[in-house]
Design a protein around this motif. Structure first.
Motif, PDB file in Angstrom:
ATOM      1  N   ASP A  97       0.821  -1.207   0.000  1.00  0.00           N
ATOM      2  CA  ASP A  97       0.000   0.000   0.000  1.00  0.00           C
ATOM      3  C   ASP A  97       0.859   1.262   0.000  1.00  0.00           C
ATOM      4  N   VAL A  98       2.063   1.131   0.570  1.00  0.00           N
ATOM      5  CA  VAL A  98       3.009   2.242   0.632  1.00  0.00           C
ATOM      6  C   VAL A  98       4.388   1.703   0.276  1.00  0.00           C
ATOM      7  N   ILE A  99       5.082   2.373  -0.635  1.00  0.00           N
ATOM      8  CA  ILE A  99       6.453   2.012  -0.987  1.00  0.00           C
ATOM      9  C   ILE A  99       7.332   3.181  -0.553  1.00  0.00           C
ATOM     10  N   GLU A 100       8.182   2.941   0.464  1.00  0.00           N
ATOM     11  CA  GLU A 100       8.949   4.017   1.082  1.00  0.00           C
ATOM     12  C   GLU A 100      10.350   4.173   0.487  1.00  0.00           C
ATOM     13  N   THR A 101      10.708   3.366  -0.512  1.00  0.00           N
ATOM     14  CA  THR A 101      12.108   3.277  -0.903  1.00  0.00           C
ATOM     15  C   THR A 101      12.355   3.596  -2.381  1.00  0.00           C
ATOM     16  N   VAL A 102      11.653   4.583  -2.902  1.00  0.00           N
ATOM     17  CA  VAL A 102      11.954   5.081  -4.251  1.00  0.00           C
ATOM     18  C   VAL A 102      13.261   5.878  -4.142  1.00  0.00           C
ATOM     19  N   ASP A 103      14.285   5.492  -4.909  1.00  0.00           N
ATOM     20  CA  ASP A 103      15.576   6.154  -4.706  1.00  0.00           C
ATOM     21  C   ASP A 103      16.396   6.361  -5.978  1.00  0.00           C
ATOM     22  N   ARG A 104      15.818   6.034  -7.151  1.00  0.00           N
ATOM     23  CA  ARG A 104      16.563   6.261  -8.391  1.00  0.00           C
ATOM     24  C   ARG A 104      15.592   6.263  -9.570  1.00  0.00           C
ATOM     25  N   GLU A 105      16.092   6.812 -10.680  1.00  0.00           N
ATOM     26  CA  GLU A 105      15.241   6.985 -11.847  1.00  0.00           C
ATOM     27  C   GLU A 105      14.676   5.653 -12.351  1.00  0.00           C
ATOM     28  N   ARG A 121      -2.475   2.515  -7.191  1.00  0.00           N
ATOM     29  CA  ARG A 121      -1.689   3.679  -6.819  1.00  0.00           C
ATOM     30  C   ARG A 121      -1.205   3.597  -5.374  1.00  0.00           C
ATOM     31  N   PRO A 122      -0.183   2.782  -5.099  1.00  0.00           N
ATOM     32  CA  PRO A 122       0.385   2.810  -3.753  1.00  0.00           C
ATOM     33  C   PRO A 122       0.974   4.186  -3.457  1.00  0.00           C
ATOM     34  N   ARG A 123       0.941   4.592  -2.217  1.00  0.00           N
ATOM     35  CA  ARG A 123       1.564   5.849  -1.819  1.00  0.00           C
ATOM     36  C   ARG A 123       3.087   5.686  -1.882  1.00  0.00           C
ATOM     37  N   LEU A 124       3.775   6.744  -2.242  1.00  0.00           N
ATOM     38  CA  LEU A 124       5.208   6.643  -2.517  1.00  0.00           C
ATOM     39  C   LEU A 124       6.010   7.644  -1.693  1.00  0.00           C
ATOM     40  N   GLY A 138      19.432   4.836  -1.089  1.00  0.00           N
ATOM     41  CA  GLY A 138      18.841   6.159  -0.942  1.00  0.00           C
ATOM     42  C   GLY A 138      19.523   7.203  -1.796  1.00  0.00           C
ATOM     43  N   ILE A 139      18.747   8.207  -2.163  1.00  0.00           N
ATOM     44  CA  ILE A 139      19.268   9.343  -2.904  1.00  0.00           C
ATOM     45  C   ILE A 139      20.069  10.217  -1.938  1.00  0.00           C
ATOM     46  N   THR A 140      21.065  10.926  -2.422  1.00  0.00           N
ATOM     47  CA  THR A 140      21.842  11.789  -1.526  1.00  0.00           C
ATOM     48  C   THR A 140      20.987  12.975  -1.088  1.00  0.00           C
ATOM     49  N   PRO A 141      21.281  13.536   0.080  1.00  0.00           N
ATOM     50  CA  PRO A 141      20.515  14.710   0.524  1.00  0.00           C
ATOM     51  C   PRO A 141      20.572  15.863  -0.471  1.00  0.00           C
ATOM     52  N   ALA A 142      21.728  16.063  -1.095  1.00  0.00           N
ATOM     53  CA  ALA A 142      21.869  17.169  -2.041  1.00  0.00           C
ATOM     54  C   ALA A 142      20.975  17.004  -3.263  1.00  0.00           C
ATOM     55  N   GLU A 143      20.670  15.775  -3.629  1.00  0.00           N
ATOM     56  CA  GLU A 143      19.863  15.500  -4.814  1.00  0.00           C
ATOM     57  C   GLU A 143      18.384  15.282  -4.505  1.00  0.00           C
ATOM     58  N   ALA A 144      18.032  15.186  -3.227  1.00  0.00           N
ATOM     59  CA  ALA A 144      16.702  14.706  -2.849  1.00  0.00           C
ATOM     60  C   ALA A 144      15.571  15.579  -3.363  1.00  0.00           C
ATOM     61  N   VAL A 145      15.662  16.885  -3.166  1.00  0.00           N
ATOM     62  CA  VAL A 145      14.556  17.764  -3.552  1.00  0.00           C
ATOM     63  C   VAL A 145      14.356  17.744  -5.066  1.00  0.00           C
ATOM     64  N   ALA A 146      15.459  17.799  -5.811  1.00  0.00           N
ATOM     65  CA  ALA A 146      15.351  17.756  -7.271  1.00  0.00           C
ATOM     66  C   ALA A 146      14.825  16.416  -7.749  1.00  0.00           C
ATOM     67  N   CYS A 151      10.503  13.046 -10.101  1.00  0.00           N
ATOM     68  CA  CYS A 151       9.526  11.960  -9.969  1.00  0.00           C
ATOM     69  C   CYS A 151       8.114  12.479 -10.249  1.00  0.00           C
ATOM     70  N   ARG A 152       7.822  13.655  -9.760  1.00  0.00           N
ATOM     71  CA  ARG A 152       6.484  14.228  -9.940  1.00  0.00           C
ATOM     72  C   ARG A 152       6.276  14.746 -11.359  1.00  0.00           C
ATOM     73  N   ASP A 153       7.224  15.551 -11.828  1.00  0.00           N
ATOM     74  CA  ASP A 153       7.016  16.286 -13.075  1.00  0.00           C
ATOM     75  C   ASP A 153       7.358  15.481 -14.321  1.00  0.00           C
ATOM     76  N   VAL A 154       8.376  14.627 -14.236  1.00  0.00           N
ATOM     77  CA  VAL A 154       8.816  13.848 -15.389  1.00  0.00           C
ATOM     78  C   VAL A 154       8.154  12.478 -15.421  1.00  0.00           C
ATOM     79  N   HIS A 155       8.100  11.819 -14.283  1.00  0.00           N
ATOM     80  CA  HIS A 155       7.604  10.441 -14.238  1.00  0.00           C
ATOM     81  C   HIS A 155       6.138  10.340 -13.824  1.00  0.00           C
ATOM     82  N   GLY A 156       5.549  11.430 -13.385  1.00  0.00           N
ATOM     83  CA  GLY A 156       4.131  11.423 -13.049  1.00  0.00           C
ATOM     84  C   GLY A 156       3.798  10.665 -11.783  1.00  0.00           C
TER      85      GLY A 156
END
Length: 223
Positions: A97-105, A121-124, A138-146, A151-156
């Motif tokens: 129901d929830v996938i907490e580990t999205v970390d790369r393209e 649509r599991p929550r991500l 995990g994604i690095t902190p410096a890259e996290a916000v981008a 994920c939102r704008d390109v991958h929907g």
């Protein structure tokens, strides 16, 4: 596990005391009972005591346990809290129901394809390697916000929040505070951080979900 209800009451009371002490946000803190490596019979007492939110590390292990448990108990919410391989995206979308580990393209692309195919649509959440530890995903902190924005704008993908595991053996507070800053910058409403030894500190820093395993289930079975 005959004292499952007592253990749950203790942890829930500690969560509520921490939440009230430090005040909103968050208004509510969700307890994710980490049931990885424990058998279905070990989990049933916690379900019987009313716990419904659980976390598992591996897709294959969860697939062996949870379909049967879902058949016996209503309202279960299952979180994937371990690393996800792209070839397991189909199973993960079907099971969790929830996938907490999205970390790369690659994972983002695979999840979007399977979610569209299944209409599910599991929550991500995006996992952040907050301590920059080479052995952790995990994604690095410096890259996290981008990355959240991509994920939102390109991958929907409707990324809801962030997840992290701070380094062991050092005070976790600064890492939790950094995560709260990243969540605010990313527009994330969910912040999954804090485990058995440090969840009260995580709540002080704004955790909305805490992942508690050993304080509920005891020591994990030997592999």
């Amino acid at each position: 596990m005959d004292n499952a209800a007592e253990r749950l009451d203790i942890i829930r009371s500690r969560i509520e005391r921490a939440r009230r002490r430090f005040g909103p946000p968050p208004v509510r803190v969700e307890l994710v009972a980490v049931s990885k490596t424990f058998a279905a019979d070990d989990i049933r007492p916690f379900l019987a005591a009313g716990q419904r939110v659980f976390g598992e590390n591996r897709v294959q292990e969860a697939a062996a346990k949870w379909p049967g448990l879902r058949g016996s108990y209503d309202g279960i919410e299952l979180h994937l809290i371990g690393p996800l391989q792209s070839n397991k995206a189909k199973e993960a979308v079907a099971l969790f129901d929830v996938i907490e580990t999205v970390d790369r393209e690659k994972i983002a692309v695979a999840l979007k394809a399977e979610m569209d195919r299944m209409g599910k649509r599991p929550r991500l959440l995006v996992q952040v390697n907050i301590g920059l530890e080479p052995q952790k995903a995990g994604i690095t902190p410096a890259e996290a916000v981008a990355f959240v924005a991509r994920c939102r704008d390109v991958h929907g993908l409707a990324i809801e929040g962030l997840m992290a595991i701070p380094p062991e053996g050092v005070p976790p507070g600064p890492y939790f505070a950094h995560m709260a800053e990243l969540a605010a910058a990313a527009g994330a409403t969910t912040l999954s951080m804090g485990m058995s030894a440090d969840f009260e500190t995580a709540i002080a820093m704004g955790a909305t979900h805490v992942r508690v395993g050993s304080a509920l289930f005891g020591h994990r079975p030997a592999p």
